[in-house]
Enzyme design. Structure first.
Site, PDB file in Angstrom:
ATOM      1  N   ASP A  35       0.854  -1.197   0.000  1.00  0.00           N
ATOM      2  CA  ASP A  35       0.000   0.000   0.000  1.00  0.00           C
ATOM      3  C   ASP A  35       0.895   1.253   0.000  1.00  0.00           C
ATOM      4  OD1 ASP A  35      -3.218   0.511   1.075  1.00  0.00           O
ATOM      5  OD2 ASP A  35      -1.808   2.199   1.093  1.00  0.00           O
ATOM      6  N   ASN A  97     -12.789  -3.294   2.441  1.00  0.00           N
ATOM      7  CA  ASN A  97     -13.829  -2.267   2.442  1.00  0.00           C
ATOM      8  C   ASN A  97     -14.683  -2.419   1.192  1.00  0.00           C
ATOM      9  OD1 ASN A  97     -12.952  -0.938   4.838  1.00  0.00           O
ATOM     10  ND2 ASN A  97     -11.243  -0.085   3.677  1.00  0.00           N
ATOM     11  N   GLU A 105     -12.280   3.333  -1.220  1.00  0.00           N
ATOM     12  CA  GLU A 105     -11.740   4.380  -2.103  1.00  0.00           C
ATOM     13  C   GLU A 105     -11.528   3.874  -3.517  1.00  0.00           C
ATOM     14  OE1 GLU A 105      -8.112   6.123  -0.654  1.00  0.00           O
ATOM     15  OE2 GLU A 105      -8.979   6.465   1.310  1.00  0.00           O
ATOM     16  N   VAL A 106     -11.034   2.663  -3.634  1.00  0.00           N
ATOM     17  CA  VAL A 106     -10.687   2.139  -4.957  1.00  0.00           C
ATOM     18  C   VAL A 106     -11.691   1.041  -5.326  1.00  0.00           C
ATOM     19  CG1 VAL A 106      -8.908   1.040  -6.364  1.00  0.00           C
ATOM     20  CG2 VAL A 106      -8.246   2.645  -4.547  1.00  0.00           C
ATOM     21  N   HIS A 110     -10.294  -5.590  -3.139  1.00  0.00           N
ATOM     22  CA  HIS A 110      -8.985  -5.799  -2.534  1.00  0.00           C
ATOM     23  C   HIS A 110      -9.129  -6.140  -1.070  1.00  0.00           C
ATOM     24  CE1 HIS A 110     -10.000  -1.485  -2.325  1.00  0.00           C
ATOM     25  NE2 HIS A 110      -9.378  -1.479  -1.151  1.00  0.00           N
ATOM     26  N   HIS A 112      -6.861  -5.774   2.442  1.00  0.00           N
ATOM     27  CA  HIS A 112      -5.680  -5.233   3.108  1.00  0.00           C
ATOM     28  C   HIS A 112      -5.152  -6.309   4.058  1.00  0.00           C
ATOM     29  CE1 HIS A 112      -6.728  -0.820   2.363  1.00  0.00           C
ATOM     30  NE2 HIS A 112      -7.905  -1.396   2.171  1.00  0.00           N
TER      31      HIS A 112
HETATM   32  P1  AMP Z   1      -9.878   1.309   0.347  1.00  0.00           P
HETATM   33  O1  AMP Z   1     -10.363   2.432   1.175  1.00  0.00           O
HETATM   34  O2  AMP Z   1     -10.047  -0.025   1.027  1.00  0.00           O
HETATM   35  O3  AMP Z   1     -10.433   1.335  -1.051  1.00  0.00           O
HETATM   36  O4  AMP Z   1      -8.299   1.487   0.258  1.00  0.00           O
HETATM   37  C1  AMP Z   1      -7.585   1.732  -0.908  1.00  0.00           C
HETATM   38  C2  AMP Z   1      -6.110   1.683  -0.555  1.00  0.00           C
HETATM   39  O5  AMP Z   1      -5.367   1.777  -1.751  1.00  0.00           O
HETATM   40  C3  AMP Z   1      -5.620   2.790   0.370  1.00  0.00           C
HETATM   41  O6  AMP Z   1      -5.060   2.211   1.555  1.00  0.00           O
HETATM   42  C4  AMP Z   1      -4.559   3.518  -0.466  1.00  0.00           C
HETATM   43  O7  AMP Z   1      -3.461   3.946   0.284  1.00  0.00           O
HETATM   44  C5  AMP Z   1      -4.168   2.455  -1.465  1.00  0.00           C
HETATM   45  N1  AMP Z   1      -3.659   2.946  -2.738  1.00  0.00           N
HETATM   46  C6  AMP Z   1      -4.178   3.922  -3.530  1.00  0.00           C
HETATM   47  N2  AMP Z   1      -3.436   4.066  -4.640  1.00  0.00           N
HETATM   48  C7  AMP Z   1      -2.429   3.160  -4.554  1.00  0.00           C
HETATM   49  C8  AMP Z   1      -1.325   2.815  -5.399  1.00  0.00           C
HETATM   50  N3  AMP Z   1      -1.104   3.438  -6.560  1.00  0.00           N
HETATM   51  N4  AMP Z   1      -0.496   1.822  -5.000  1.00  0.00           N
HETATM   52  C9  AMP Z   1      -0.701   1.193  -3.820  1.00  0.00           C
HETATM   53  N5  AMP Z   1      -1.727   1.467  -2.990  1.00  0.00           N
HETATM   54  C10 AMP Z   1      -2.569   2.444  -3.348  1.00  0.00           C
END
Ligand code: AMP
Length: 126
Positions: A35, A97, A105-106, A110, A112
């Protein structure tokens, strides 16, 4: 309602090689990488290579081969970072999440894998 996958999300771009990542493990159907904003000494994201939005999307619609591969990849990551409780490691936490209330967020499924320090209780009071 069908799951709508946005193929411009950042993890889709990582999978296409458009954005670099610090790979921990790559398998046929999964990729694990560090991350960018680690919340513990070890913070690895494990993603399926397939276009799944959330954990439930993956769990309900992925093939058995993808699910087995992903689950084994999570286990391998725990091993690689030395967090396996049964092997002298101090343990880890998995978080996935999904959607608005979880503040995903993404929009690419995924998990963690977080380890390397005491992690406290699961949730802060709302
Ligand atoms: P979530 O809130 O579970 O969607 O978390 C998304 C995670 O992706 C966050 O912990 C970010 O720090 C991580 N993240 C976003 N962009 C990148 C990237 N380019 N490479 C690695 N991790 C990322």
């Amino acid at each position: 309602m069908a799951y709508a996958y946005d193929d411009q999300n950042i993890f889709a771009r990582i999978l296409r090689g458009e954005i670099p990542n610090k790979t921990v493990l790559e398998t046929e159907h999964s990729l694990a990488f560090h991350d960018v904003r680690p919340q513990a000494p070890d913070h690895v994201l494990v993603i399926p290579k397939g276009a799944y939005v959330t954990y439930d999307h993956f769990a309900l619609e992925a093939s058995e081969a993808e699910i087995v591969d992903f689950t084994r990849a999570v286990g391998e990551v725990a091993k690689i970072i030395g967090a396996q409780p049964g092997e002298g490691g101090k343990g880890f936490r998995l978080i996935s999440n999904a959607g608005e209330h979880a503040i995903q967020e993404v929009p690419h499924m995924h998990v963690h894998v977080i380890a390397g320090r005491p992690l406290g209780r699961l949730l802060e009071p709302a």
